[in-house]
Design a protein around this motif. Structure first.
Motif, short mmCIF file in Angstrom:
data_model
loop_
_atom_site.label_atom_id
_atom_site.label_comp_id
_atom_site.label_asym_id
_atom_site.label_seq_id
_atom_site.Cartn_x
_atom_site.Cartn_y
_atom_site.Cartn_z
N ARG A 2 0.83 -1.21 0.17
CA ARG A 2 0.07 0.09 -0.03
C ARG A 2 0.83 1.27 -0.09
O ARG A 2 0.56 2.12 -0.75
CB ARG A 2 -0.83 0.11 1.27
N ALA A 3 1.91 1.27 0.95
CA ALA A 3 3.01 2.49 0.90
C ALA A 3 3.54 2.70 -0.54
O ALA A 3 3.62 3.86 -1.08
CB ALA A 3 3.69 2.13 1.83
N GLU A 4 4.02 1.56 -1.15
CA GLU A 4 4.59 1.85 -2.43
C GLU A 4 3.82 2.29 -3.43
O GLU A 4 3.83 3.19 -4.47
CB GLU A 4 5.12 0.36 -2.79
N GLN A 5 2.38 1.65 -3.47
CA GLN A 5 1.46 2.10 -4.20
C GLN A 5 0.90 3.76 -4.23
O GLN A 5 0.78 4.27 -5.28
CB GLN A 5 -0.06 1.22 -4.27
N PHE A 6 0.75 4.01 -3.08
CA PHE A 6 0.40 5.57 -2.71
C PHE A 6 1.67 6.54 -3.58
O PHE A 6 1.28 7.38 -4.19
CB PHE A 6 0.47 5.81 -1.19
N ASP A 7 2.78 6.13 -3.39
CA ASP A 7 4.30 6.79 -3.59
C ASP A 7 4.05 6.62 -5.10
O ASP A 7 4.39 7.64 -5.81
CB ASP A 7 5.23 6.55 -3.03
N PHE A 8 3.84 5.70 -5.63
CA PHE A 8 3.61 5.32 -7.10
C PHE A 8 2.59 6.32 -7.79
O PHE A 8 2.94 6.94 -8.72
CB PHE A 8 3.30 3.80 -7.47
N GLN A 9 1.41 6.19 -7.18
CA GLN A 9 0.50 7.15 -7.77
C GLN A 9 0.81 8.62 -7.60
O GLN A 9 0.32 9.51 -8.35
CB GLN A 9 -0.97 6.87 -6.86
N ASP A 10 1.53 8.98 -6.63
CA ASP A 10 2.00 10.35 -6.39
C ASP A 10 3.02 10.77 -7.66
O ASP A 10 2.90 11.87 -8.10
CB ASP A 10 2.56 10.54 -4.92
N ALA A 11 3.82 9.72 -7.83
CA ALA A 11 4.68 10.01 -8.81
C ALA A 11 4.24 10.13 -10.29
O ALA A 11 4.32 11.08 -11.03
CB ALA A 11 5.83 8.90 -9.02
N VAL A 12 3.10 9.16 -10.47
CA VAL A 12 2.32 9.32 -11.78
C VAL A 12 1.58 10.62 -11.88
O VAL A 12 1.74 11.30 -12.88
CB VAL A 12 1.50 7.93 -11.91
N ALA A 13 1.06 10.94 -10.83
CA ALA A 13 0.17 12.24 -10.65
C ALA A 13 0.94 13.63 -11.12
O ALA A 13 0.41 14.40 -11.86
CB ALA A 13 -0.45 12.47 -9.45
N SER A 14 2.06 13.75 -10.68
CA SER A 14 3.11 14.80 -11.14
C SER A 14 4.20 14.36 -12.36
O SER A 14 4.85 15.28 -12.64
CB SER A 14 3.89 14.88 -9.74
N GLN A 15 3.82 13.23 -12.65
CA GLN A 15 4.95 12.77 -13.82
C GLN A 15 6.30 13.08 -13.38
O GLN A 15 7.15 13.76 -14.27
CB GLN A 15 4.54 13.44 -15.08
N ASP A 16 6.76 12.63 -12.21
CA ASP A 16 7.84 12.73 -11.67
C ASP A 16 8.67 11.83 -11.62
O ASP A 16 8.68 10.97 -10.85
CB ASP A 16 7.62 13.44 -10.18
N GLU A 17 9.85 11.85 -12.51
CA GLU A 17 11.00 10.74 -12.69
C GLU A 17 11.74 10.72 -11.64
O GLU A 17 12.30 9.33 -11.31
CB GLU A 17 11.44 10.49 -14.19
N VAL A 18 12.04 11.76 -10.99
CA VAL A 18 13.04 11.88 -9.86
C VAL A 18 12.44 11.13 -8.57
O VAL A 18 12.98 10.15 -7.89
CB VAL A 18 13.52 13.14 -9.43
N GLN A 19 11.31 11.35 -8.51
CA GLN A 19 10.38 10.50 -7.45
C GLN A 19 10.24 9.04 -7.73
O GLN A 19 10.32 8.50 -6.72
CB GLN A 19 8.89 11.49 -7.26
#
Length: 455
Positions: free
Chosen positions: A240-257
């Motif tokens: 769940r923690a990984e999925q939340f952070d993955f969704q945040d990275a997708v939402a901002s299209q942040d490859e560094v994240q």
């Protein structure tokens, strides 16, 4: 006439438009919307739609004019319509991770997400989702009290546990509060069962020491009968923690994240399994494979076709297509023996006679997985690219997949690609052969027959 003029003045002065006595929608920029919500001290409802979306049109025509819906929404929210494909709507939809339409966003007056609902399933369901948001908004005001105490320096165990539970009810537990809680835990390699369960309940990000601390509990939990019931919750929490952070990275299209998340996932894998591989070279290869899989998901979810295509080709050509029959047979045998050890609960190869009755699929797990990965890459490559050379490359992958695992699922992908390449007769033959190999009542037969009928 006078009443009409007064109503017109009210609508113009408040920036609202009414839908025939239905839901009133604020007219103005996103910044003006937030200012209006703060002025009224109300949460925000945003209807994120597109002009081509059928369910969006149904919600607009059915729900918004409805008196029950209008009463609830006008009383409790500042309402706003957002075209996800026009103007600022594109960046705002991306910011909140909108991936389907309609999406109903319920926000705090300062724009933080309270609740989200995707699709439209009738008036009663819409009102139920709105009620959840109303409850969440009330909870958000309560959360401000906890935040104030935290800012004043309150760090007792009882307070931190309460705040983490409250954050989880409201949205997500934050990394700073999780880290403060980890600081007061006993300095030991293994945690007590109640602490493992608590952290499993509240963990929601990989950007906290609690993430790796929980990952390191995997071995002890799996090895102690009394703690084994905690394992599903622990595993789910990490995912769940990984999925939340993955969704945040997708939402901002942040490859560094994204790359930071991959580092966290790799660290978690090593924490869960210190003996991940026999050599550093093997370990690096395993972690890199996992990292590439996460990157693929990110590129696809973020709609970055060029990135996806380049990585898909790298994975297929350098990792999957190069595996020889001998190498795969050896890997299948090792995987089978390992599964037998796990099933029998001993550390040596099982000699039980029932081992000979294990389904053939279990004896070719690696080959099967390789085939399914090739099919997935082939299908997605042709969805991302219209280039004929890419189609030819995808066909090589799907052909290899059928060779490794001649199964209705792989045949179906290969037949579709053959047909797309203009090789209709070959596609038909593949489907007929697949149907002939199945029992008439097998679940796959209707699917294969339906595909054959299309050709």
């Amino acid at each position: 006439m006078r009443r009409f003029l007064l109503l017109s003045v009210f609508v113009l002065s408040t920036g609202l438009t009414a839908m025939a006595d239905g839901v009133r929608f604020f007219q103005g920029s996103w910044g003006q919307l937030l200012s209006e919500a703060k002025r009224q001290n109300k949460p925000i409802f945003v209807d994120v739609y597109t002009t081509w979306c059928g369910p969006c049109k149904l919600m607009t025509s059915q729900a918004f004019p409805n008196p029950r819906v209008a009463s609830r929404m006008n009383e409790h929210f500042v309402n706003y319509k957002l075209d996800a494909e026009k103007g600022d709507g594109q960046s705002i939809a991306k910011r909140y991770g909108v991936q389907g339409y309609p999406t109903s966003l319920f926000l705090t007056p300062d724009g933080k997400l309270l609740h989200r609902a995707i699709g439209y399933n009738g008036i009663d369901k819409f009102l139920a989702e709105a009620q959840k948001a109303i409850s969440d908004a009330k909870e958000a005001r309560t959360m401000a009290i906890w935040n104030a105490e935290y800012d004043r320096g309150e760090r007792s165990a009882k307070f931190l546990r309460g705040m983490l539970l409250k954050q989880t009810e409201y949205d997500r537990a934050t990394a700073d509060v999780l880290d403060d809680y980890v600081k007061i835990l006993p300095k030991a390699d293994t945690l007590a069962a109640d602490e493992i369960k608590f952290l499993s309940d509240v963990l929601s990000t990989t950007y906290t020491k609690a993430y790796l601390l929980l990952a390191r509990q995997t071995t002890s939990v799996a090895g102690q009968a009394a703690k084994q019931p905690l394992l599903p919750g622990l595993t789910k929490a990490l995912s769940r923690a990984e999925q939340f952070d993955f969704q945040d990275a997708v939402a901002s299209q942040d490859e560094v994240q994204l790359e930071q998340l991959i580092k966290h996932i790799n660290a978690r894998q090593q924490a869960q399994n210190p003996a991940l591989a026999k050599t550093p070279v093997e370990q690096k290869a395993i972690l890199e494979r996992e990292a590439d899989d996460v990157r693929l998901r990110f590129y696809r979810a973020s709609r970055l076709p060029a990135h996806y295509i380049a990585l898909a080709k790298k994975i297929a050509e350098t990792r999957l297509m190069t595996r020889t029959a001998t190498e795969l047979a050896r890997a299948d045998s090792l995987a089978y023996l390992q599964s037998q050890r796990i099933d029998s609960g001993v550390a040596t190869q099982s000699t039980d006679s029932t081992a000979t009755t294990t389904p053939q699929a279990d004896r070719s797990a690696v080959s099967r997985l390789t085939a399914l990965q090739l099919c997935d890459l082939a299908r997605n490559l042709t969805e991302q690219s219209a280039d004929k050379k890419d189609l030819a490359q995808a066909l090589r992958w799907s052909e290899r997949a059928v060779q490794l695992h001649n199964h209705p699922s792989t045949v179906l992908v290969h037949a579709r690609l053959l047909n797309r390449a203009g090789r209709r007769t070959e596609a038909q033959r593949q489907l007929r052969d697949a149907i002939s190999r199945q029992q008439p009542d097998h679940d796959s037969v209707p699917m294969l027959q339906a595909e054959l009928n299309k050709l």
